[in-house]
Design a protein around this motif. Sequence first.
Motif, PDB file in Angstrom:
ATOM      1  N   THR A  60       0.832  -1.208   0.000  1.00 31.90           N
ATOM      2  CA  THR A  60       0.000   0.000   0.000  1.00 31.90           C
ATOM      3  C   THR A  60       0.863   1.254   0.000  1.00 31.90           C
ATOM      4  O   THR A  60       0.569   2.235  -0.692  1.00 31.90           O
ATOM      5  CB  THR A  60      -0.931   0.007   1.232  1.00 31.90           C
ATOM      6  OG1 THR A  60      -1.758  -1.157   1.202  1.00 31.90           O
ATOM      7  CG2 THR A  60      -1.812   1.258   1.254  1.00 31.90           C
ATOM      8  N   TYR A  61       1.928   1.228   0.771  1.00 32.66           N
ATOM      9  CA  TYR A  61       2.865   2.357   0.838  1.00 32.66           C
ATOM     10  C   TYR A  61       3.452   2.670  -0.543  1.00 32.66           C
ATOM     11  O   TYR A  61       3.496   3.830  -0.970  1.00 32.66           O
ATOM     12  CB  TYR A  61       3.970   2.017   1.834  1.00 32.66           C
ATOM     13  CG  TYR A  61       5.126   2.990   1.885  1.00 32.66           C
ATOM     14  CD1 TYR A  61       4.933   4.343   2.112  1.00 32.66           C
ATOM     15  CD2 TYR A  61       6.431   2.536   1.704  1.00 32.66           C
ATOM     16  CE1 TYR A  61       6.009   5.230   2.158  1.00 32.66           C
ATOM     17  CE2 TYR A  61       7.506   3.407   1.751  1.00 32.66           C
ATOM     18  CZ  TYR A  61       7.282   4.753   1.973  1.00 32.66           C
ATOM     19  OH  TYR A  61       8.348   5.617   2.006  1.00 32.66           O
ATOM     20  N   VAL A  62       3.864   1.630  -1.245  1.00 35.48           N
ATOM     21  CA  VAL A  62       4.445   1.823  -2.576  1.00 35.48           C
ATOM     22  C   VAL A  62       3.385   2.327  -3.553  1.00 35.48           C
ATOM     23  O   VAL A  62       3.631   3.271  -4.322  1.00 35.48           O
ATOM     24  CB  VAL A  62       5.068   0.508  -3.091  1.00 35.48           C
ATOM     25  CG1 VAL A  62       5.541   0.664  -4.530  1.00 35.48           C
ATOM     26  CG2 VAL A  62       6.234   0.084  -2.201  1.00 35.48           C
ATOM     27  N   LEU A  63       2.187   1.735  -3.522  1.00 36.34           N
ATOM     28  CA  LEU A  63       1.127   2.130  -4.457  1.00 36.34           C
ATOM     29  C   LEU A  63       0.666   3.565  -4.214  1.00 36.34           C
ATOM     30  O   LEU A  63       0.453   4.326  -5.165  1.00 36.34           O
ATOM     31  CB  LEU A  63      -0.062   1.166  -4.336  1.00 36.34           C
ATOM     32  CG  LEU A  63       0.189  -0.262  -4.830  1.00 36.34           C
ATOM     33  CD1 LEU A  63      -1.043  -1.130  -4.605  1.00 36.34           C
ATOM     34  CD2 LEU A  63       0.576  -0.268  -6.306  1.00 36.34           C
ATOM     35  N   LEU A  64       0.528   3.953  -2.950  1.00 41.52           N
ATOM     36  CA  LEU A  64       0.132   5.334  -2.639  1.00 41.52           C
ATOM     37  C   LEU A  64       1.212   6.325  -3.081  1.00 41.52           C
ATOM     38  O   LEU A  64       0.901   7.417  -3.549  1.00 41.52           O
ATOM     39  CB  LEU A  64      -0.141   5.483  -1.139  1.00 41.52           C
ATOM     40  CG  LEU A  64      -1.455   4.902  -0.613  1.00 41.52           C
ATOM     41  CD1 LEU A  64      -1.527   5.038   0.902  1.00 41.52           C
ATOM     42  CD2 LEU A  64      -2.660   5.591  -1.253  1.00 41.52           C
ATOM     43  N   SER A  65       2.471   5.922  -2.940  1.00 44.41           N
ATOM     44  CA  SER A  65       3.566   6.785  -3.387  1.00 44.41           C
ATOM     45  C   SER A  65       3.529   6.979  -4.896  1.00 44.41           C
ATOM     46  O   SER A  65       3.699   8.092  -5.402  1.00 44.41           O
ATOM     47  CB  SER A  65       4.911   6.189  -2.977  1.00 44.41           C
ATOM     48  OG  SER A  65       5.042   6.142  -1.577  1.00 44.41           O
ATOM     49  N   LEU A  66       3.281   5.874  -5.626  1.00 40.45           N
ATOM     50  CA  LEU A  66       3.196   5.967  -7.082  1.00 40.45           C
ATOM     51  C   LEU A  66       2.003   6.817  -7.501  1.00 40.45           C
ATOM     52  O   LEU A  66       2.095   7.624  -8.441  1.00 40.45           O
ATOM     53  CB  LEU A  66       3.082   4.562  -7.687  1.00 40.45           C
ATOM     54  CG  LEU A  66       4.316   3.658  -7.536  1.00 40.45           C
ATOM     55  CD1 LEU A  66       4.022   2.265  -8.063  1.00 40.45           C
ATOM     56  CD2 LEU A  66       5.512   4.258  -8.263  1.00 40.45           C
ATOM     57  N   LEU A  67       0.878   6.660  -6.789  1.00 42.26           N
ATOM     58  CA  LEU A  67      -0.312   7.465  -7.077  1.00 42.26           C
ATOM     59  C   LEU A  67      -0.034   8.946  -6.841  1.00 42.26           C
ATOM     60  O   LEU A  67      -0.431   9.804  -7.646  1.00 42.26           O
ATOM     61  CB  LEU A  67      -1.476   7.002  -6.210  1.00 42.26           C
ATOM     62  CG  LEU A  67      -2.791   7.794  -6.345  1.00 42.26           C
ATOM     63  CD1 LEU A  67      -3.319   7.697  -7.781  1.00 42.26           C
ATOM     64  CD2 LEU A  67      -3.825   7.297  -5.343  1.00 42.26           C
ATOM     65  N   THR A  68       0.654   9.250  -5.755  1.00 45.00           N
ATOM     66  CA  THR A  68       1.016  10.642  -5.443  1.00 45.00           C
ATOM     67  C   THR A  68       1.899  11.238  -6.534  1.00 45.00           C
ATOM     68  O   THR A  68       1.711  12.389  -6.948  1.00 45.00           O
ATOM     69  CB  THR A  68       1.748  10.714  -4.090  1.00 45.00           C
ATOM     70  OG1 THR A  68       0.917  10.159  -3.080  1.00 45.00           O
ATOM     71  CG2 THR A  68       2.081  12.147  -3.739  1.00 45.00           C
TER      72      THR A  68
END
Length: 245
Positions: free
Chosen positions: A232-240
């Motif tokens: 989730t941390y990686v996906l939210l970072s990519l989304l940001t």
Amino acid sequence: MKKHIPNLITLLNLFSGCVAVLFAVHGNLEYAAYFVFLGIFFDYFDGFAARMLHVQSELGLQLDSLADMVTSGVVPGVAMFQLLQWSTGSVMPENSGWDHLLIGEMNFLPFVGLCITLASAYRLANFNIDENQTSSFIGLPTPANTLLILSFPLILQFQNSDSMQHLVMNKWFLLILTALSCYMLNAKIPLFALKFKTFGFKENAIRYIFLILSVIMLITMQFMAIPLIIVTYVLLSLLTTVLKK
């Protein structure tokens, strides 16, 4: 006097990491994980204390990386070594001390797990000279990677799931996890940092969302939530990153 407070907290991180190494070497990955969690707690608050007290220093930066090398570099490598030993049947968990490592009788596959330690060392050295990682990260931070690796022994110990047991004890899964771990530590992927300069929601929305999701997952899934939290941390970072562009 106050300038020494953050460094003292960093040394507590290092002490926790040293204790975790001792447990990991003897195959007690449960207690190794507990001391790693404690070390990561100190790792977060040493920087927080330095910012609050306005005593950030070059010494503190170097000391922090040295402490992380033990807590979030050596420990996950040794933990993966032990997991690979168990998965290949080289040794059973209750006999995981290193006394059995005799030349000519050892299985060399578990040593692949120590690549995590090498990749962590490279990342930490690069972090200290990279001016682009002052307020965010490029690649997975070593503490996050360590939480990922150390979550699997806890899943084995406490999550009563046959499918997860078979997955975690599969040597191919562990080898893929090792390779992915080494890659993510040094990948050119921008990730947000959990550093709060202010506590307003607008400027920290992504951090609050991540923390809320993490708490919900931990409550509902316990230790199995930790790998999902890292994803989730990686996906939210990519989304940001996408939204900023």
